[in-house]
Write a protein that holds these residues in place. Structure first.
Motif, mmCIF file in Angstrom:
data_model
loop_
_atom_site.group_PDB
_atom_site.id
_atom_site.type_symbol
_atom_site.label_atom_id
_atom_site.label_comp_id
_atom_site.label_asym_id
_atom_site.label_seq_id
_atom_site.Cartn_x
_atom_site.Cartn_y
_atom_site.Cartn_z
ATOM 1 N N ALA A 1 91.269 -71.265 25.339
ATOM 2 C CA ALA A 1 91.597 -71.117 25.558
ATOM 3 C C ALA A 1 93.543 -72.017 26.023
ATOM 4 O O ALA A 1 94.292 -72.337 26.910
ATOM 5 C CB ALA A 1 90.897 -71.158 27.610
ATOM 6 N N SER A 2 93.149 -72.638 25.659
ATOM 7 C CA SER A 2 93.988 -74.159 24.965
ATOM 8 C C SER A 2 95.756 -73.134 24.625
ATOM 9 O O SER A 2 96.619 -74.206 24.318
ATOM 10 C CB SER A 2 93.824 -75.719 24.873
ATOM 11 N N GLY A 3 95.033 -72.421 24.043
ATOM 12 C CA GLY A 3 95.760 -72.289 22.445
ATOM 13 C C GLY A 3 96.307 -72.301 21.750
ATOM 14 O O GLY A 3 97.471 -72.316 20.507
ATOM 15 N N THR A 4 94.802 -73.530 21.182
ATOM 16 C CA THR A 4 94.824 -74.105 20.007
ATOM 17 C C THR A 4 94.243 -73.139 19.474
ATOM 18 O O THR A 4 93.763 -72.653 19.546
ATOM 19 C CB THR A 4 93.778 -75.239 20.070
ATOM 20 N N ARG A 5 94.803 -72.747 17.796
ATOM 21 C CA ARG A 5 95.123 -71.895 17.108
ATOM 22 C C ARG A 5 93.461 -72.477 16.382
ATOM 23 O O ARG A 5 93.596 -73.701 15.573
ATOM 24 C CB ARG A 5 95.979 -71.719 16.244
ATOM 25 N N VAL A 6 91.746 -71.360 15.445
ATOM 26 C CA VAL A 6 91.596 -72.114 14.944
ATOM 27 C C VAL A 6 91.409 -70.950 13.870
ATOM 28 O O VAL A 6 91.676 -69.900 14.029
ATOM 29 C CB VAL A 6 89.946 -72.512 16.010
ATOM 30 N N GLU A 7 90.254 -71.293 12.778
ATOM 31 C CA GLU A 7 89.736 -70.659 12.054
ATOM 32 C C GLU A 7 88.616 -69.999 11.287
ATOM 33 O O GLU A 7 87.786 -70.843 12.228
ATOM 34 C CB GLU A 7 90.611 -71.385 10.452
ATOM 35 N N ILE A 8 88.064 -69.351 11.517
ATOM 36 C CA ILE A 8 86.743 -67.883 11.329
ATOM 37 C C ILE A 8 86.976 -67.975 9.946
ATOM 38 O O ILE A 8 87.739 -67.266 9.235
ATOM 39 C CB ILE A 8 87.213 -67.036 12.416
ATOM 40 N N LEU A 9 85.622 -68.243 8.839
ATOM 41 C CA LEU A 9 85.459 -68.081 7.747
ATOM 42 C C LEU A 9 84.368 -67.774 7.784
ATOM 43 O O LEU A 9 82.953 -67.569 8.623
ATOM 44 C CB LEU A 9 84.870 -69.306 7.051
ATOM 45 N N ASP A 10 84.155 -66.032 7.187
ATOM 46 C CA ASP A 10 83.238 -65.394 7.321
ATOM 47 C C ASP A 10 83.459 -64.843 5.854
ATOM 48 O O ASP A 10 83.885 -64.666 5.153
ATOM 49 C CB ASP A 10 83.253 -63.877 7.795
ATOM 50 N N PHE A 11 81.182 -64.141 5.049
ATOM 51 C CA PHE A 11 80.741 -64.463 3.788
ATOM 52 C C PHE A 11 80.180 -62.605 4.546
ATOM 53 O O PHE A 11 79.318 -61.824 5.529
ATOM 54 C CB PHE A 11 79.457 -64.701 3.717
ATOM 55 N N LEU A 12 80.603 -61.540 3.708
ATOM 56 C CA LEU A 12 79.940 -60.480 3.821
ATOM 57 C C LEU A 12 80.014 -59.339 2.687
ATOM 58 O O LEU A 12 80.147 -60.294 1.082
ATOM 59 C CB LEU A 12 81.457 -59.235 4.553
ATOM 60 N N ASP A 13 78.262 -58.935 2.787
ATOM 61 C CA ASP A 13 77.987 -58.391 1.729
ATOM 62 C C ASP A 13 78.575 -57.155 1.664
ATOM 63 O O ASP A 13 78.388 -56.070 2.531
ATOM 64 C CB ASP A 13 76.451 -58.136 1.754
ATOM 65 N N ASP A 14 78.958 -56.951 0.044
ATOM 66 C CA ASP A 14 79.946 -55.326 -0.053
ATOM 67 C C ASP A 14 79.127 -53.877 0.467
ATOM 68 O O ASP A 14 79.684 -52.871 0.576
ATOM 69 C CB ASP A 14 80.507 -55.389 -1.207
ATOM 70 N N HIS A 15 77.913 -53.937 -0.481
ATOM 71 C CA HIS A 15 77.004 -53.165 -0.394
ATOM 72 C C HIS A 15 76.516 -52.362 1.312
ATOM 73 O O HIS A 15 76.559 -51.554 1.613
ATOM 74 C CB HIS A 15 75.795 -53.347 -0.700
ATOM 75 N N SER A 16 76.199 -53.555 1.827
ATOM 76 C CA SER A 16 75.383 -53.634 3.521
ATOM 77 C C SER A 16 75.914 -53.557 4.117
ATOM 78 O O SER A 16 76.034 -52.853 5.718
ATOM 79 C CB SER A 16 73.955 -54.092 3.479
ATOM 80 N N ARG A 17 77.449 -54.280 4.025
ATOM 81 C CA ARG A 17 77.738 -54.733 5.310
ATOM 82 C C ARG A 17 77.167 -55.590 6.290
ATOM 83 O O ARG A 17 77.771 -56.073 7.185
ATOM 84 C CB ARG A 17 79.148 -53.776 6.264
ATOM 85 N N PHE A 18 76.517 -56.183 5.595
ATOM 86 C CA PHE A 18 75.566 -56.833 6.241
ATOM 87 C C PHE A 18 76.345 -58.266 6.161
ATOM 88 O O PHE A 18 77.197 -58.836 5.014
ATOM 89 C CB PHE A 18 74.179 -57.867 5.324
ATOM 90 N N LEU A 19 76.750 -58.747 7.681
ATOM 91 C CA LEU A 19 77.681 -60.057 7.893
ATOM 92 C C LEU A 19 76.497 -61.161 7.280
ATOM 93 O O LEU A 19 75.366 -61.774 8.863
ATOM 94 C CB LEU A 19 77.809 -60.373 9.410
ATOM 95 N N LEU A 20 76.611 -62.130 6.666
ATOM 96 C CA LEU A 20 76.084 -63.375 5.513
ATOM 97 C C LEU A 20 76.570 -64.258 6.320
ATOM 98 O O LEU A 20 75.400 -65.244 7.279
ATOM 99 C CB LEU A 20 75.156 -63.480 4.743
ATOM 100 N N ASP A 21 77.060 -64.461 7.305
ATOM 101 C CA ASP A 21 77.076 -65.896 8.450
ATOM 102 C C ASP A 21 79.438 -66.203 8.377
ATOM 103 O O ASP A 21 79.504 -65.248 7.818
ATOM 104 C CB ASP A 21 77.407 -67.313 6.847
ATOM 105 N N ILE A 22 79.245 -66.545 9.681
ATOM 106 C CA ILE A 22 80.447 -66.105 9.903
ATOM 107 C C ILE A 22 80.442 -68.147 11.000
ATOM 108 O O ILE A 22 79.458 -68.278 12.293
ATOM 109 C CB ILE A 22 80.461 -65.299 10.830
ATOM 110 N N ARG A 23 81.566 -69.052 10.523
ATOM 111 C CA ARG A 23 81.553 -70.050 11.350
ATOM 112 C C ARG A 23 82.849 -70.142 11.821
ATOM 113 O O ARG A 23 84.366 -69.699 10.901
ATOM 114 C CB ARG A 23 81.209 -71.414 10.863
ATOM 115 N N VAL A 24 83.712 -71.163 12.097
ATOM 116 C CA VAL A 24 84.624 -72.094 13.017
ATOM 117 C C VAL A 24 84.920 -73.190 12.273
ATOM 118 O O VAL A 24 84.249 -74.364 12.825
ATOM 119 C CB VAL A 24 84.615 -70.864 15.037
ATOM 120 N N ALA A 25 86.025 -73.975 12.377
ATOM 121 C CA ALA A 25 86.636 -74.685 12.571
ATOM 122 C C ALA A 25 88.207 -75.185 12.911
ATOM 123 O O ALA A 25 88.823 -74.173 12.636
ATOM 124 C CB ALA A 25 86.394 -75.394 10.636
ATOM 125 N N ALA A 26 88.847 -76.270 13.125
ATOM 126 C CA ALA A 26 90.070 -76.313 12.926
ATOM 127 C C ALA A 26 90.920 -76.026 12.237
ATOM 128 O O ALA A 26 91.983 -75.235 12.087
ATOM 129 C CB ALA A 26 90.211 -77.847 13.422
#
Length: 368
Positions: A150-175
């Motif tokens: 909300a402050s306008g700060t840009r943050v990054e999101i890391l995600d891992f996706l299984d190619d076969h099933s599109r299952f979202l294995l992990d998603i996390r945020v960090a500066a």
């Protein structure tokens, strides 16, 4: 009124023709003559007028309750930032206990209400050449995207996706994600789901050093994959279509986030991402996996495992012992400080590295 019908009736009533005779004269069936005379006797001339051939009942017509639910789902899903196409709506109808009409019927209902806009210039899905792993864990895609607080700060999101099933294995945020942070995430996933056969990423330095300006040792992510015999694949520079699945996934993610107020902190955003992960994996049907949820597709088949051999790393470099009697070595994305002794400060040394093991040769000792 059709004149021929009235002529047939008058021929029977006024001229005394039998039904069979009238049928032969006017080239119709005897049953039709009987029908016309019966209608005339009951209703007069209006009875022989042409009648609509449309069925009196329409059993295939979408019931009003289903039609109303289609429209409600469209609005609800759109408001949530979720996919709201005909296939998704049909999936939700079935899971709500309704008998879902065809996707074509759902599309017509949405068109009639002005809730969908035709896009004839849009490239049809059938024109795309798709590549998909045959088994879960055969290939994991990973990538980093961004969002704002909300402050306008840009943050990054890391995600891992299984190619076969599109299952979202992990998603996390960090500066901002560093190499060691990506290694930590991958290590946790291997412990939870098992090691995949391969990974597919772009050429970011947190994933690979192959395009680094100054060539050097492998990064921490590359070392981790090598240690598990996991095959590493990287997309061609400037060709994001290679990571098409995770790019389209990011569109879904950002529609979800855009439908909600910007979070105040990274913890707030992480809570949203966790909510998204549960919804995406268990409540969102995916067209590419037969309208099943990614969780269903991921757990339906045996998991693939690594097939590559363990790949050792050999490297060497020269350095000088610093004033504190140490030399610095970067391994798996982290700086390691090796103590030699202050008596050797300023002394040239040769570092020989094999995976996690290092040998230090001091100038004048052992032939160096």
């Amino acid at each position: 009124m059709k004149p021929k019908n009235l002529v047939i009736v008058r021929a029977v009533r006024d001229q005394g023709l039998t039904h069979a005779e009238a049928a032969a004269r006017f080239g119709v069936t005897r049953q039709w003559v009987h029908t016309l005379v019966t209608r005339y006797d009951a209703e007069g001339p209006a009875g022989v007028a042409p009648r609509s051939r449309a069925p009196r009942t329409h059993p295939a017509t979408t019931p009003p309750t289903v039609r109303a639910r289609v429209l409600d789902l469209r609005r609800e899903l759109t408001k949530q930032g979720a996919d709201a196409g005909p296939a998704t709506i049909a999936w939700h109808l079935e899971h709500d206990g309704y008998r879902a009409p065809s996707t074509a019927t759902i599309r017509r209902i949405l068109h009639a209400e002005g809730l969908i806009t035709p896009a004839p210039e849009k490239r049809p899905r059938s024109s795309y050449i798709r590549f998909e792993a045959d088994l879960p864990n055969e290939c994991w895609q990973a990538d980093i995207t961004h969002w704002h607080l909300a402050s306008g700060t840009r943050v990054e999101i890391l995600d891992f996706l299984d190619d076969h099933s599109r299952f979202l294995l992990d998603i996390r945020v960090a500066a901002a994600f560093t190499g060691p942070m990506v290694v930590t995430a991958m290590t946790e996933l291997i412990a939870q789901y098992g090691a995949p056969t391969s990974t597919l990423t772009d050429n970011g330095l947190v994933f690979t050093t192959r395009l680094a300006r100054f060539k050097g040792a492998r990064g921490g992510f590359e070392k981790l994959l090598a240690a598990h015999g996991i095959t590493q694949k990287n997309g061609r520079p400037g060709h994001p279509q290679t990571q098409g699945k995770i790019e389209r996934f990011h569109q879904t993610l950002k529609r979800f986030l855009a439908a909600r107020p910007l979070p105040d902190t990274t913890d707030d955003l992480q809570a949203l991402l966790t909510e998204f992960q549960t919804w995406y994996n268990t409540r969102r049907p995916h067209r590419s996996v037969g309208r099943r949820t990614p969780h269903h597709a991921y757990t339906a088949l045996p998991k693939a495992t690594p097939t590559g051999p363990h790949r050792s790393e050999w490297r060497s470099r020269t350095d000088k012992v610093d004033k504190d009697g140490k030399v610095t070595l970067r391994y798996a994305g982290k700086l390691r400080h090796l103590g030699i002794g202050k008596t050797h400060a300023g002394t040239a040394v040769l570092l020989l590295i094999h995976d996690r093991n290092g040998l230090i040769a001091i100038e004048g000792v052992g032939g160096f």
